[in-house]
Structure formats: C-alpha cells, structure tokens
Design a protein around this motif. Sequence first.
Motif, mmCIF file in Angstrom:
data_model
loop_
_atom_site.group_PDB
_atom_site.id
_atom_site.type_symbol
_atom_site.label_atom_id
_atom_site.label_comp_id
_atom_site.label_asym_id
_atom_site.label_seq_id
_atom_site.Cartn_x
_atom_site.Cartn_y
_atom_site.Cartn_z
ATOM 1 N N ARG A 1 46.310 26.356 37.306
ATOM 2 C CA ARG A 1 45.380 27.284 36.763
ATOM 3 C C ARG A 1 45.522 27.584 35.250
ATOM 4 O O ARG A 1 46.529 27.778 34.823
ATOM 5 C CB ARG A 1 45.322 28.710 37.635
ATOM 6 C CG ARG A 1 45.137 28.190 39.041
ATOM 7 C CD ARG A 1 44.831 29.765 39.759
ATOM 8 N NE ARG A 1 43.653 30.209 39.519
ATOM 9 C CZ ARG A 1 43.522 31.729 39.284
ATOM 10 N NH1 ARG A 1 44.439 32.194 39.361
ATOM 11 N NH2 ARG A 1 42.256 32.126 39.071
ATOM 12 N N ALA A 2 44.187 27.517 34.787
ATOM 13 C CA ALA A 2 44.435 28.035 33.044
ATOM 14 C C ALA A 2 43.316 28.779 32.887
ATOM 15 O O ALA A 2 42.060 28.741 33.492
ATOM 16 C CB ALA A 2 44.343 26.690 32.271
ATOM 17 N N ARG A 3 43.313 29.814 31.951
ATOM 18 C CA ARG A 3 42.050 30.508 31.384
ATOM 19 C C ARG A 3 42.651 30.687 29.770
ATOM 20 O O ARG A 3 43.761 30.446 29.278
ATOM 21 C CB ARG A 3 42.469 31.818 31.843
ATOM 22 C CG ARG A 3 42.101 32.076 33.220
ATOM 23 C CD ARG A 3 40.617 31.836 33.971
ATOM 24 N NE ARG A 3 40.471 32.024 35.129
ATOM 25 C CZ ARG A 3 40.548 31.022 35.876
ATOM 26 N NH1 ARG A 3 40.792 29.730 35.716
ATOM 27 N NH2 ARG A 3 40.023 31.192 37.237
ATOM 28 N N ALA B 1 37.470 32.760 29.928
ATOM 29 C CA ALA B 1 38.455 33.809 30.064
ATOM 30 C C ALA B 1 38.512 34.289 31.282
ATOM 31 O O ALA B 1 37.602 34.030 32.168
ATOM 32 C CB ALA B 1 37.682 35.085 29.197
ATOM 33 N N PRO B 2 39.684 34.961 31.662
ATOM 34 C CA PRO B 2 39.945 35.656 32.879
ATOM 35 C C PRO B 2 38.376 36.510 33.255
ATOM 36 O O PRO B 2 37.724 37.136 32.590
ATOM 37 C CB PRO B 2 41.025 36.614 32.719
ATOM 38 C CG PRO B 2 41.679 35.929 31.709
ATOM 39 C CD PRO B 2 40.568 35.332 30.556
ATOM 40 N N GLN B 3 38.143 36.394 34.555
ATOM 41 C CA GLN B 3 37.076 36.884 35.053
ATOM 42 C C GLN B 3 37.164 38.256 35.647
ATOM 43 O O GLN B 3 36.258 39.069 35.496
ATOM 44 C CB GLN B 3 36.551 35.933 36.273
ATOM 45 C CG GLN B 3 35.882 34.617 36.036
ATOM 46 C CD GLN B 3 35.730 33.652 37.111
ATOM 47 O OE1 GLN B 3 35.345 34.108 38.198
ATOM 48 N NE2 GLN B 3 35.617 32.565 36.912
ATOM 49 N N SER B 4 38.397 38.416 36.020
ATOM 50 C CA SER B 4 38.819 40.186 36.605
ATOM 51 C C SER B 4 40.159 40.183 36.913
ATOM 52 O O SER B 4 40.956 38.992 36.668
ATOM 53 C CB SER B 4 38.135 40.154 37.709
ATOM 54 O OG SER B 4 38.318 39.401 38.847
ATOM 55 N N LEU B 5 40.634 41.094 37.276
ATOM 56 C CA LEU B 5 42.055 41.373 37.583
ATOM 57 C C LEU B 5 42.376 40.522 39.154
ATOM 58 O O LEU B 5 43.409 39.915 39.171
ATOM 59 C CB LEU B 5 42.427 42.699 37.928
ATOM 60 C CG LEU B 5 42.579 43.415 36.600
ATOM 61 C CD1 LEU B 5 42.994 44.917 36.940
ATOM 62 C CD2 LEU B 5 43.774 43.236 35.667
ATOM 63 N N TYR C 1 45.628 40.514 30.415
ATOM 64 C CA TYR C 1 46.022 40.717 31.637
ATOM 65 C C TYR C 1 46.919 41.789 31.522
ATOM 66 O O TYR C 1 47.207 42.222 30.494
ATOM 67 C CB TYR C 1 46.831 39.386 32.267
ATOM 68 C CG TYR C 1 47.778 39.032 31.332
ATOM 69 C CD1 TYR C 1 48.902 39.467 31.290
ATOM 70 C CD2 TYR C 1 47.526 37.634 30.764
ATOM 71 C CE1 TYR C 1 50.086 38.921 30.349
ATOM 72 C CE2 TYR C 1 48.578 37.241 29.801
ATOM 73 C CZ TYR C 1 49.876 37.991 29.816
ATOM 74 O OH TYR C 1 50.976 37.314 28.835
ATOM 75 N N ILE C 2 47.387 42.181 32.821
ATOM 76 C CA ILE C 2 48.555 43.481 32.962
ATOM 77 C C ILE C 2 49.707 42.762 32.894
ATOM 78 O O ILE C 2 49.871 41.857 33.747
ATOM 79 C CB ILE C 2 48.220 44.141 34.086
ATOM 80 C CG1 ILE C 2 46.928 45.049 34.064
ATOM 81 C CG2 ILE C 2 49.529 45.268 34.469
ATOM 82 C CD1 ILE C 2 46.663 45.648 35.465
ATOM 83 N N THR C 3 50.822 43.136 32.013
ATOM 84 C CA THR C 3 51.762 42.215 31.726
ATOM 85 C C THR C 3 52.785 42.286 33.189
ATOM 86 O O THR C 3 52.553 43.315 33.929
ATOM 87 C CB THR C 3 52.657 43.015 30.742
ATOM 88 O OG1 THR C 3 52.868 44.199 31.006
ATOM 89 C CG2 THR C 3 51.691 42.939 29.501
ATOM 90 N N LEU D 1 37.966 46.746 23.491
ATOM 91 C CA LEU D 1 37.458 45.438 23.432
ATOM 92 C C LEU D 1 37.101 44.503 24.841
ATOM 93 O O LEU D 1 37.763 44.789 25.902
ATOM 94 C CB LEU D 1 38.409 44.496 22.642
ATOM 95 C CG LEU D 1 38.604 45.002 21.154
ATOM 96 C CD1 LEU D 1 39.623 43.953 20.537
ATOM 97 C CD2 LEU D 1 37.061 44.844 20.666
ATOM 98 N N PRO D 2 36.126 43.818 25.037
ATOM 99 C CA PRO D 2 36.012 43.310 26.322
ATOM 100 C C PRO D 2 37.317 42.230 26.640
ATOM 101 O O PRO D 2 37.730 41.687 25.800
ATOM 102 C CB PRO D 2 34.838 42.312 26.222
ATOM 103 C CG PRO D 2 34.634 42.157 24.517
ATOM 104 C CD PRO D 2 34.958 43.444 23.951
#
Length: 382
Positions: A127-129, A113-117, A205-207, A173-174
């Motif tokens: 790159r993939a998540r 999963a994404p680690q952070s912004l 993510y932020i859109t 949610l996380p």
Amino acid sequence: MPSITKRVHTLADGRELIYFDDADTALAPDRAPDLRHPEARPATATMRQDPLTGEWVSIAAARQNRVFLPPAELDPLAPATPSNPSEVPSNYDVAVFENKSPSFGPAITDADAPQSLEDLAAIGIGRARTSVGRCEVVCFSPEHEGSFGSLTPSRARTVIEAWADRTAALSALPNVQQVFPFENRGEAIGVTLRHPHGQIYAYPYITPRTTRLIASVEQYGPTLFTDILKSERSSERVVLTGEHWTAFVPFAARWPIEVHMLPHRQVADFAETSDAERGELATLYLRLLRGVDALYETQTPYIAAWHQAPVAVHRSDIRLMLQLTSPRRAADKLKYLAGSESAMGAWIGDVPPERAAQLVREAIARADRDSPVHPTDGEAAR
C-alpha cells in the motif's frame, strides 16, 4: 501596547515566507524580495505502509540533498547577503518558511493522497499514498548559532506566537491530520544546521505515538491528562511550576534526561492557548532549557517535542504537552538505543526519575542564579 506583527511574503520559487516581528522589534516593516532564480521544487514523496505495524513511512529522497553543517558565511537560514543568497531575503526577528526538501508536501492534495483515517488504518501489502502535507522551518533568530534557550523572553514569546499561528493555519489545510512543532538541538541528535531553529510538520496521518495515546485515553477515560497532572504535581518529580504550566520528570521516564510540561487546563494545541499562558511559557520554558544546559559543563543535546492533539479527533481530552528528551546519561556518555529499545520498543531506564528530577531542579537553580530570565516590561504586560 506593542504587539507581535505577522508579515507574509513569497519566495522566488513560490514557497511561503512569514516574518514574525517582536513586540519590541527594532526592524522596519519593509522586507526585501527574494531575487534568486526560482528552482523547481522536488516532487512530493510517497509514503508506504508497513503491514506488520500499520505505520506509514515517507520515502523522501530529496532530503539527501540538504545542507550539512555549513560554515557561518554560507548559513542558509541567515539573512541574505550578496555572497550568501539564503532562504530569508531580509533581516528578521523570527522567520517561518516552507522547507526546501520536505518530508511531506509540497502537494497538499493529490489523487493518491490518503482518503480518510479509515483508509490509512486498513492493512495491506504494497500500500502506498502520496506524502501530502507541509514541512516548515522556524528560524528563532538571525544569529548563526544558538537554540531556543539562548533567546530573550521577548523573542521566545514571538516564537510561541509563530507556533500558535502556524498550528492554526496548517490544521486548516486539506488532508492534514496532525501538526507537530519541534526543535532538534546538538550534533549528537543529528542536527545539520547550527543556526537556532526548529521545524513544524503537518502530517497526513495521526502519528504512531499519538495513535497509542488515543488507545490509552479510550481505555482509561477522558480525564487521563487531568489525572496525570494531578499525580505529578503532588510528586517529588516536579522541576518547575507557574500559574499556568508545570514541568516534571514523568513517572516512567525512558530517557536519562526527560521532562514533560503540561498546561494546567485542557488545551488541545498552541492555537488554543491564551495570551497569559503564552507569556508565562516564554519565561518558564527558557528557564527549563537553560537548566538542562546547566546539568554539565557543555551544552546538552536534546529533542524538544511539542505533542498536540490531532486536528479532528480527541480535541477535548488530549492535551498540548512538551516532551523534552536527551540521550545524555553522564558528562561524557550517551544512551544509545540498542537491541531492546530499537528492535522491541522495550525501554530500560538508566537514571531513576526521582534522581533525574533532583538533578534538573538543582541545575535550574544554578542557571537562575547565573543567568536569570526576567520578562521584559512588554512581556509582563501581555
């Protein structure tokens, strides 16, 4: 006074199902269990980064299997019957459940999963998540056909309560960075179910749209929405206003029909709205949608997008906002996003915003005359 009641259940495959009962509901509190044989849920999709823009694209192949314009007797959002074992086991006022074929989720956490912004903002090749998050369906009514605009004020208030409840829950949610309630209406938009419903996406993510908005806020300053509302409220583009909300055609409208609605005070999302704001919105929003439908002799296709602030950043300066758009530029014509809009993001407006606002105001007046929206006694008291 009677109040909207929330009832939490679980579907046979483990997905969450939540009933929201109207304040004036005629339903009994008991709900039937989901007796279907549980099916395996699809694997969580993978999102890939476009290194040219930094944007993330979720590759959700399971969505290819979703139902496409079924007959009424096989409506998957209708209350279940022996011949139609649908997604909702009991009759209901408003029902919310996890999407069977989600774009994000069902996993909420994952090693990839994404680690952070900051992790999401980095640019690289290949790159993939994991597309963690959640997608929910919001059924506005048990009826087979309709839209938000066909609801009663009491039912509209229940849907708004569901939006607020789910915004708060999904934001907690996380790995969720932004929560987005929306309604797609009409086959011209790409709707695959005629049942009155909307959806809520909880993104990891932020859109892109909000990312660009953040850049504007950081350049202009924290009063951007306050100043926009002040400017629009003094313009000829206002189409509807109340004590707590104002709807207007924006100064630089892109679509032939485009209406924004803002609350009069700073609220980041539905969860922060007051009871009075939700009550007024139930009637104002119905009037707006019925007015948009009164523009022409046939129903207007639209996307009703409720933009909310990200979960963790810019909560004090990004404001909850409706963006209602329709590609309909005449009774028998649609605006298609051709080369300039689709490839370059360079929009060309077909209708002057001031003219569009006049048409919408006139249509709202016709709808108010022909099908007035009045709050129920309970609605007025909340």
